[in-house]
Design a protein around this motif. Structure first.
Motif, mmCIF file in Angstrom:
data_model
loop_
_atom_site.group_PDB
_atom_site.id
_atom_site.type_symbol
_atom_site.label_atom_id
_atom_site.label_comp_id
_atom_site.label_asym_id
_atom_site.label_seq_id
_atom_site.Cartn_x
_atom_site.Cartn_y
_atom_site.Cartn_z
ATOM 1 N N SER A 381 0.821 -1.205 0.000
ATOM 2 C CA SER A 381 0.000 0.000 0.000
ATOM 3 C C SER A 381 0.861 1.263 0.000
ATOM 4 N N TYR A 383 -0.149 3.983 1.052
ATOM 5 C CA TYR A 383 -0.697 4.848 2.093
ATOM 6 C C TYR A 383 -0.290 4.432 3.507
ATOM 7 N N ASP A 394 -3.141 2.723 7.726
ATOM 8 C CA ASP A 394 -3.183 2.400 6.300
ATOM 9 C C ASP A 394 -4.594 2.660 5.754
ATOM 10 N N ILE A 395 -4.659 2.983 4.490
ATOM 11 C CA ILE A 395 -5.939 3.152 3.801
ATOM 12 C C ILE A 395 -6.136 1.937 2.897
ATOM 13 N N LYS A 397 -7.495 -0.653 0.079
ATOM 14 C CA LYS A 397 -7.836 -0.358 -1.313
ATOM 15 C C LYS A 397 -9.289 0.076 -1.463
ATOM 16 N N TYR A 399 -11.073 1.848 0.429
ATOM 17 C CA TYR A 399 -11.332 3.210 0.873
ATOM 18 C C TYR A 399 -10.431 4.255 0.220
ATOM 19 N N GLN A 400 -9.669 3.852 -0.778
ATOM 20 C CA GLN A 400 -8.781 4.809 -1.440
ATOM 21 C C GLN A 400 -9.524 5.717 -2.411
ATOM 22 N N SER A 401 -10.750 5.363 -2.741
ATOM 23 C CA SER A 401 -11.577 6.180 -3.620
ATOM 24 C C SER A 401 -12.480 7.085 -2.788
ATOM 25 N N HIS A 411 -4.169 11.508 3.561
ATOM 26 C CA HIS A 411 -3.464 10.493 2.769
ATOM 27 C C HIS A 411 -3.353 10.870 1.298
ATOM 28 N N LYS A 412 -4.053 11.919 0.889
ATOM 29 C CA LYS A 412 -4.014 12.339 -0.503
ATOM 30 C C LYS A 412 -2.811 13.239 -0.828
#
Length: 519
Positions: A381, A383, A394-395, A397, A399-401, A411-412
């Motif tokens: 990841s 993130y 960690d973010i 997958k 929740y990455q959208s 995290h962006k």
């Protein structure tokens, strides 16, 4: 009034402070009266009744100037609203320690015999405190390391400073051993003084002692216990402030508490219990008034927004309401296409930021280092980031959208070797102990926020070095089949992953040798 005027003038350090001081004096003089009495001596913070001292200037500046005053205030001169109040609670702080053997700093240095606390009489200033060694009740049970005060047969009186084993400090006024009045607590940057980020260790000398210089708490005690009917202030790690009543354990608890973010503009109003938010509504700061000797924030609740609930993430659940955005971020940052080609989304400033300002919030699922290592998704990841007490945030997958997660956006932030932001530990009323992004330099509105992913690059370089070593081992060992080699080296690879930090010096030495041979 004359004594108050002299006191204010003696502490003015700038034109800004001077103007603020004139405002305080003017309001104090203009509002004095029998029915609405205001004792405007802020050095004693006397306020038997709720006052109406309002500021219309920059509220953040007003609050910061007031905090400077309260941080340097002589706590022994604070006239508590409960002074003179008859209260059956009388808890003497050092009663349990009267049989303890104590030493002054001079006795410890010269290895002289200790003295029984109950027999100690004298004044012990900050530079010559009484020290409680291991094995004493004060040290082992109350976790007190030292005390600076005036002692009479083991009974402390007057202005007292207590240093705890974790180096945090409590300053209070004692009467016959009992705490009464304002209590000020000082903490280290991350709460406990033994917490230091790896990135900060390089700037500390070995002999440097981390001191408690950050304001941690301001509240009133009566009869040796927190006055639960009065409001006080708590100052979480990472910025911001909480205005709330206290329970008997000295933790924030009440139905009408106010949390102010570090911008001293956005906030949350709601219920707190035993130090944690139960439920709160997003709100905006309108003004400050003086109440019972302390500033009180007046808020406007944003009724059209969804409420917040405290939930500290687990290793599977990132948040109970992942689509409910944070009010601070709503007012200060936004997500858009990054200025870096093919980097995807980035985070941008809505407002200007000064150095040290809170910029964004970084919440994620919480993993131990072992959970992080065994999870292929987390290891890969982009993130993953270190949080409190060696936990990994960690973010996942999923929740990455932004379609699935909008609660925080720290995290962006994309990578740059010349970042304008940096990560530090912080405490958040909704998410608990997490990581936040702070401005490393001045940031203008609409600028993209960047942080340094250097720690990730170092990790990847180490992994590449290990893979190179394994290829070399395969060649030297004469392994022809990849599967056979993988089986033989599986435990070795696991060992290397566990000992990455241990082998870094050797990798650095190898690099130096390589450069030497090239020269």
């Amino acid at each position: 009034m004359l004594r108050y005027t002299k006191w204010v003038l003696s502490r003015l350090r700038s034109v800004k402070s001077f103007l603020l001081g004139l405002l305080i004096i003017y309001l104090a003089m203009s509002r004095r009266g029998e029915e609405n009495h205001i004792d405007a001596k802020i050095d004693t913070a006397a306020a038997a009744k709720t006052t109406e001292l309002r500021y219309t200037a920059n509220l953040r500046t007003t609050f910061e100037e007031w905090l400077k005053i309260m941080k340097n205030l002589d706590v022994s001169k604070f006239k508590s609203p409960t002074s003179g109040k008859s209260d059956a609670r009388k808890m003497s702080l050092f009663d349990l320690c009267l049989a303890d053997k104590v030493q002054t700093s001079e006795q410890v240095t010269e290895e002289e015999d200790s003295t029984i606390l109950g027999e100690v009489t004298g004044e012990f200033p900050v530079f010559r405190p009484l020290i409680f060694p291991p094995g004493t009740v004060c040290h082992d049970e109350l976790e007190i390391y030292s005390v600076s005060t005036k002692m009479t047969a083991g009974v402390a009186s007057g202005r007292t400073e207590i240093t705890f084993k974790d180096n945090n400090v409590m300053q209070a006024n004692l009467h016959r051993g009992v705490i009464n009045g304002l209590v000020r607590k000082l903490r280290c940057k991350y709460g406990h003084c033994d917490i230091v980020l790896e990135s900060e260790k390089e700037s500390l000398e070995e002999e440097d002692e981390i001191e408690a210089t950050y304001l941690g708490q301001l509240n009133v005690y009566t009869g040796g216990q927190p006055e639960t009917s009065l409001y006080g202030w708590w100052f979480p790690v990472g910025g911001g402030a909480l205005y709330c009543t206290s329970n008997e354990n000295d933790r924030a608890e009440g139905d009408s508490c106010v949390y102010l973010y570090a911008d001293i503009s956005t906030g949350i109003v709601g219920q707190w219990k035993d130090g944690h938010m139960v439920e709160g509504r997003p709100a905006l700061l309108q003004s400050f008034v003086m109440s019972s000797g302390l500033l009180k924030p007046e808020m406007k609740i944003l009724e059209d927004r969804e409420p917040y609930y405290y939930f500290q993430s687990t290793n599977t659940t990132i948040a109970h309401h992942p689509m409910v955005t944070d009010i601070f971020e709503d007012y200060h940052v936004y997500i858009s296409t990054s200025t870096i080609k093919d980097a995807g989304e980035g985070i941008f400033a809505k407002t200007d930021f000064e150095v040290g300002d809170l910029v964004a919030i970084y919440n994620g699922i919480r993993l131990t280092e072992m959970e992080h290592r065994v999870s292929k998704e987390s290891r890969r990841s982009p993130y993953s980031i270190h949080g409190w007490e060696n936990m990994i945030l960690d973010i996942p997958k999923k929740y990455q959208s932004l379609k699935n997660y909008k609660a925080t956006s720290g995290h962006k932030a994309n990578h740059s070797k010349k970042p304008n932001g940096e990560y530090f530990l912080c405490e958040h009323p909704r998410f608990g102990e997490i990581v936040c992004v702070y401005a490393k330099k001045q940031i203008k509105a609409n600028e993209e926020i960047f942080v340094d992913y250097g720690y990730i690059e170092k990790y990847l370089k180490t992994q590449s070095a290990i893979e190179g070593m394994l290829k070399f081992a395969k060649h030297v060992g004469g392994f022809e089949e990849n599967e056979t080699f993988k089986q033989e080296m599986k435990r070795t690879l696991g060992f290397f992953r566990e000992k990455i930090e241990d082998i870094k010096p050797y990798l650095a030495a190898a690099k130096m040798a390589k450069n030497f041979l090239k020269s």
